[in-house]
Write a protein that holds these residues in place. Structure first.
Motif, short mmCIF file in Angstrom:
data_model
loop_
_atom_site.label_atom_id
_atom_site.label_comp_id
_atom_site.label_asym_id
_atom_site.label_seq_id
_atom_site.Cartn_x
_atom_site.Cartn_y
_atom_site.Cartn_z
N HIS A 98 -16.56 -3.62 -5.64
CA HIS A 98 -16.27 -2.37 -6.34
C HIS A 98 -17.03 -1.15 -5.82
O HIS A 98 -16.81 -0.05 -6.30
CB HIS A 98 -16.54 -2.54 -7.84
CG HIS A 98 -15.76 -3.67 -8.44
ND1 HIS A 98 -14.39 -3.66 -8.48
CD2 HIS A 98 -16.17 -4.85 -8.98
CE1 HIS A 98 -13.97 -4.80 -9.04
NE2 HIS A 98 -15.03 -5.53 -9.35
N LYS A 106 -6.32 4.71 -6.10
CA LYS A 106 -6.83 3.82 -5.06
C LYS A 106 -6.58 4.36 -3.66
O LYS A 106 -7.33 4.06 -2.73
CB LYS A 106 -6.18 2.43 -5.21
CG LYS A 106 -6.62 1.69 -6.47
CD LYS A 106 -5.93 0.34 -6.59
CE LYS A 106 -6.33 -0.36 -7.88
NZ LYS A 106 -5.62 -1.65 -8.04
N THR A 107 -5.52 5.15 -3.48
CA THR A 107 -5.16 5.62 -2.14
C THR A 107 -5.86 6.93 -1.82
O THR A 107 -5.84 7.88 -2.60
CB THR A 107 -3.63 5.79 -2.02
OG1 THR A 107 -3.17 6.62 -3.08
CG2 THR A 107 -2.93 4.46 -2.09
N LYS A 125 0.83 -1.22 0.00
CA LYS A 125 0.00 0.00 0.00
C LYS A 125 0.86 1.26 0.00
O LYS A 125 0.57 2.23 -0.69
CB LYS A 125 -0.93 0.00 1.22
CG LYS A 125 -2.15 -0.88 1.03
CD LYS A 125 -3.06 -0.81 2.24
CE LYS A 125 -4.28 -1.72 2.05
NZ LYS A 125 -5.15 -1.74 3.24
#
Length: 664
Positions: free
Chosen positions: A238, A112-113, A71
């Motif tokens: 999702h 995504k972060t 991550k």
């Protein structure tokens, strides 16, 4: 593989390829490989016990550390990506706000972060504010384009709702200052927790000069946020499902039947695909039947299934089959059969298919309101009565869902009594047979449920607004049509305002303004003023549920006017809201159909879908538009272009001749 004819095999391969392609045009997601999971419940219990363990094993600690490292690496990569694009994105927003914002939101979808997304949103907010300030300086005392201020307020909404945990004191101070610049002093005070007027003299130059509540309802309209949950559901990858969507998933997990009534594009169909995936994971024998009213919908569902699911099955079995009156393929050897009601009835009543019917684990009825239609309604009724497995009944337009659910529950109770009777009789047979059948029935009975749930959700994801188009002096007039314009005083008095007559935020403001205009001494005018309404006052982020409360209050008040003896005022209000279209002949309208499409293009309202109920008229309309576009293309085309085309054709012909000479 069954066919020995190579041409037939080739046709099947082409069809499969087309369906994969068609499915990819319907959805962005890639096909998901479904893996058969034996003893699903045992695995679930094991996973639950694992999470309840107090001490983590060494392997678990290492796995967590690896995930954390990945991550961090991903976040660093995205930060570098944003650093490279940051300046260019700001320039694009300042050059063209609409194009720039679209590119910004497209980029946000790839991230995504959360910290990087937050950084992008803050940059977008600053750029939007600069665009608004520049616009105000250019316009001076002239009227301003408030759509630019809308983008500023929209980014403030997103930051306060989705990134509240990342907002620190400097960020909040920045947002407070921006609210003051827009002229929303009360919202700035509400956000900062302070009172008092700002001393900045330049603020008035950038103020929108509209109250904050009215601005959000009238101008932000469809940008207003919905009430959403923040806790993810492990069953959904999702997106974060709403409460009513989780209830659907619970019904499928418990093998229960459900009647699902929710507006178009609200996400009710997701339960169908979740149900399919569950059956595909559980065994290779279970069957899900998807019943759609039309062949067009059958093709769409088949394409979506091909796009979503892939599974390695034993020879002779396939994931998806189709059965319509014109076409059938893999009917008996598929795990998901997509069909129309008449064809499923044939299978259900056929003596040769009774072994197959026992394999059906779920039936999904899409557009179940066809049960109330004039043609073919009895077939839907036959199916709902004869199926013994659980079902999902989906619709957006059932007017009496409670009565439908009650009737379906009575049908299920009948099948429950029938099953109990059969079970009771089986106990009187021979001992060996009884013992075997008893064990089998207990295993099946664990998962069998006769409950029918009603899942009702009335909130549209997108508000619909109605317009009336008319032709006047060879030009098209497109007027907004308020939903209340369809009502009459007698209808409101006898039946009330229909529950499914919903207003967009902008239409709620329009109704309030008309009410004030018609009855100037209206006692509740001040109380229902948007700036004074209890759900809006000093609220930085007004959401759609808040607007629904306001809409309900206005509707109640309109009905109350009749009780107070103000029938004439209500009649005048409804007349005022009605559009005033200019009528012309049907032939004249169709003659100018291409001009109407051009008008929509000028208004930036394309792409558009035209529902025309006659096939010949559909073809004429399409030809009309095509010829019009061809004419425009010729008129705008450079006269030398045709010569260039002919020259290139000659060159290509010469080249082909040379290639033929060199070809051995």
């Amino acid at each position: 593989a069954k066919s020995k004819d190579p041409d037939e095999r080739r046709q099947i391969q082409k069809l499969q390829t087309f369906r994969h392609f068609y499915g990819s045009t319907l959805e962005d997601s890639t096909s998901k490989l479904v893996v058969l999971q034996e003893h699903v419940s045992g695995n679930a219990n094991a996973a639950l016990k694992k999470t309840q363990k107090k001490h983590k094993s060494k392997a678990e600690i290492i796995a967590e550390e690896n995930n954390r490292r990945l991550k961090t690496k991903e976040e660093k990569k995205e930060q570098e990506q944003w650093k490279a694009l940051c300046i260019r994105t700001e320039k694009e927003i300042k050059a063209n706000l609409t194009v720039g914002i679209n590119k910004l939101e497209t980029f946000l979808k790839t991230l995504k972060t959360k910290p990087v997304k937050f950084s992008v949103e803050m940059t977008g907010l600053s750029a939007c504010l600069e665009v608004w300030k520049e616009h105000c300086r250019e316009q001076g005392n002239k009227s301003k384009d408030l759509s630019k201020a809308v983008q500023v307020m929209r980014r403030i909404h997103i930051l306060l709702e989705k990134y509240q945990d990342l907002l620190e004191k400097p960020h909040l101070q920045k947002l407070t200052r921006y609210l003051r610049l827009l002229g929303f002093e009360n919202l700035a005070c509400s956000l900062s927790g302070q009172t008092g007027e700002s001393n900045d003299k330049n603020i008035s130059n950038y103020a929108v000069k509209v109250g904050p509540a009215r601005f959000q309802l009238q101008y932000m309209d469809y940008y207003l946020l919905r009430e959403e949950r923040n806790d993810p559901d492990p069953r959904v990858q999702h997106f974060i499902p709403d409460t009513w969507q989780r209830e659907l998933l619970d019904a499928v997990d418990n093998n229960e039947s459900a009647v699902i009534v929710a507006p178009t594009s609200s996400g009710k169909t997701y339960a169908s695909y979740y149900c399919m995936e569950k059956v595909l994971k559980t065994s290779n024998d279970g069957v899900v039947v998807y019943v759609a009213p039309t062949k067009a919908l059958v093709n769409q569902v088949v394409g979506t299934i091909y796009s979503r699911f892939t599974k390695k099955l034993p020879d002779g079995l396939v994931v998806c089959g189709v059965f319509t009156r014109d076409y059938r393929h893999d009917v008996m050897n598929s795990q998901i059969l997509v069909t129309v009601p008449q064809c499923l009835e044939i299978l259900m009543l056929s003596p040769r298919c009774q072994k197959w019917t026992k394999r059906i684990q779920y039936v999904i009825f899409d557009e179940v309101h066809c049960l109330g239609g004039e043609i073919g309604a009895e077939v839907w009724e036959h199916l709902l009565v004869t199926i013994q497995c659980p079902f999902l009944a989906l619709s957006a337009t059932v007017s009496n869902p409670e009565h439908l659910t009650e009737w379906l529950q009575s049908v299920k109770r009948y099948w429950q009594r029938a099953a109990n009777t059969v079970k009771g009789r089986s106990r009187n047979t021979e001992m060996n047979f009884t013992r075997k059948s008893k064990v089998k029935s207990e295993v099946q009975g664990q998962n069998k449920s006769y409950r029918v749930r009603l899942v009702l959700y009335e909130e549209r994801y997108n508000d619909l607004e109605k317009y009336v188009c008319s032709l006047k002096d060879s030009d098209f007039l497109i007027e907004h049509c308020h939903p209340c314009a369809a009502l009459t005083v007698n209808h409101i008095e006898n039946y009330g305002i229909p529950s499914d007559l919903s207003l967009s935020p902008r239409e709620s403001i329009q109704l309030y303004d008309t009410m004030v205009k018609i009855w100037q001494e209206w006692p509740r005018a001040q109380e229902l003023d948007p700036e004074e309404f209890v759900s809006f006052k000093n609220k930085v982020v007004i959401k759609k549920p808040d607007v629904r409360k306001y809409e309900q209050e206005l509707k109640k008040e309109l009905s109350k006017w009749i009780v107070l003896g103000q029938r004439q005022k209500v009649n005048a209000l409804l007349e005022h809201l009605k559009p005033k279209p200019v009528d012309c002949s049907e032939r004249e309208k169709w003659h100018r159909f291409a001009s109407f499409v051009g008008k929509l293009h000028e208004m930036d309202k394309l792409p558009a879908i035209f529902f025309i109920f006659n096939l010949d008229t559909v073809e004429r309309a399409a030809k009309n538009v095509f010829l019009d576009l061809l004419q425009k293309q010729k008129s705008e085309q450079d006269p030398n272009t045709q010569r260039e085309k002919e020259h290139l054709r000659d060159e290509l012909r010469k080249l082909k001749k040379k290639l033929i000479k060199f070809d051995p």
